[in-house]
Design an enzyme around this catalytic site. Structure first.
Site, short mmCIF file in Angstrom:
data_model
loop_
_atom_site.label_atom_id
_atom_site.label_comp_id
_atom_site.label_asym_id
_atom_site.label_seq_id
_atom_site.Cartn_x
_atom_site.Cartn_y
_atom_site.Cartn_z
N SER A 66 0.62 -1.21 -0.03
CA SER A 66 -0.19 0.09 0.17
C SER A 66 0.78 1.57 -0.02
CB SER A 66 -1.35 0.28 1.23
OG SER A 66 -2.32 -0.87 0.87
N1 SAH Z 1 -0.58 -4.67 4.11
C1 SAH Z 1 0.39 -5.47 2.40
C2 SAH Z 1 -1.10 -4.96 1.65
C3 SAH Z 1 -0.60 -6.39 0.19
S1 SAH Z 1 -1.91 -6.19 -0.44
C4 SAH Z 1 1.21 -4.58 2.36
O1 SAH Z 1 1.39 -3.45 2.53
O2 SAH Z 1 2.25 -4.87 1.25
C5 SAH Z 1 -3.44 -7.25 -0.25
C6 SAH Z 1 -2.76 -8.75 0.74
O3 SAH Z 1 -4.00 -9.61 0.93
C7 SAH Z 1 -1.92 -10.09 -0.82
O4 SAH Z 1 -1.09 -10.34 0.00
C8 SAH Z 1 -2.91 -10.73 -0.63
O5 SAH Z 1 -2.74 -12.45 -0.99
C9 SAH Z 1 -4.17 -10.64 0.71
N2 SAH Z 1 -5.96 -11.73 0.67
C10 SAH Z 1 -6.15 -11.52 -0.18
N3 SAH Z 1 -7.57 -12.08 0.97
C11 SAH Z 1 -7.10 -12.66 1.30
C12 SAH Z 1 -7.68 -13.30 2.52
N4 SAH Z 1 -8.56 -13.77 2.58
N5 SAH Z 1 -6.72 -13.45 3.89
C13 SAH Z 1 -5.52 -13.51 3.81
N6 SAH Z 1 -5.05 -12.57 3.02
C14 SAH Z 1 -5.42 -12.14 2.24
#
Ligand code: SAH
Length: 216
Positions: free
Chosen positions: A63
């Site tokens: 993000s």
């Molecule tokens: N906070 C992270 C955001 C990553 S993007 C950062 O700043 O790097 C969102 C993430 O959510 C992805 O890695 C995706 O695989 C994960 N995601 C999506 N659905 C999910 C679920 N049901 N449970 C766990 N993770 C999930």
């Protein structure tokens, strides 16, 4: 090199966070401290502190710094909390939370992404983070209730298990909307089964995929 990234972090705070209203001193200090570039491929280090999301592989993104700071501030952490994060991704947001809460649990659905984050938490010596692979839309009942839950992927509506795993006074910060745009919503558990709702404006996240999110 170290000083170079330190000054990039200071610039990030001065140009992107303070002017947009991030006020919590502890959040600002954490954003100045956590080495965001280490959560990215080395080829992306020159862009690590810029004002936008960046790719982390598997079509997922880290993000934008402002969104990380805003979501963290909305949790109102004092240092004593137990927090659950859904969507560990790069692990950057997790590390920021670990600076500000007592204990952080985080769930990631993509194994390769989770493994990379776990390795980095070890390298950076974050001892108050526990990461697991799974469907975060179901929460993590074993360690509940949580003082704060943060979802870093977009949901069609707030997953009921997450609301149920909040302590009284606990806050769920989550982007709610369709797959193209969302609003950042804070649900506060005022008393058992009673939640208030606050809208903190537009945002755009990748999809939350799972039983109580979007279908794969
Ligand atoms: N906070 C992270 C955001 C990553 S993007 C950062 O700043 O790097 C969102 C993430 O959510 C992805 O890695 C995706 O695989 C994960 N995601 C999506 N659905 C999910 C679920 N049901 N449970 C766990 N993770 C999930």
């Amino acid at each position: 090199m170290l000083n170079n990234f330190q000054s990039k972090r200071q610039q990030m705070v001065d140009a992107q966070l303070t002017p947009r209203g991030i006020r919590d001193k502890r959040v600002i200090d954490a954003m100045k401290k956590v080495p965001r570039h280490l959560f990215l491929d080395e080829a992306l280090w020159p862009q690590a502190y810029e004002d936008h999301p960046l790719p982390i592989g598997e079509k997922q993104t880290i993000s934008q710094p402002f969104i990380v700071a805003l979501m963290t501030e909305l949790l109102r952490l004092t240092g004593r909390e137990k927090v659950l994060e859904i969507g560990s991704g790069s692990g950057y947001q997790t590390a920021v939370l670990a600076e500000l809460a007592e204990q952080v649990y985080t769930i990631e659905r993509i194994p390769s992404i989770a493994k990379r984050a776990r390795k980095l938490f070890d390298t950076l010596k974050y001892r108050n983070i526990v990461i697991t692979i799974g469907d975060g839309t179901l929460g993590w009942k074993e360690h509940s209730p949580y003082d704060g839950i943060i979802v870093t992927a977009a949901a069609p509506n707030p997953p009921q298990p997450l609301l149920e795993q909040l302590s009284v006074g606990g806050r769920l910060v989550i982007p709610i909307g369709n797959e193209f745009s969302q609003d950042l919503i804070v649900y506060t558990c005022e008393e058992a089964n009673h939640y208030s709702e606050e809208n903190h404006g537009g945002c755009r996240f990748v999809k939350l995929i799972g039983e109580r999110g979007w279908r794969d």
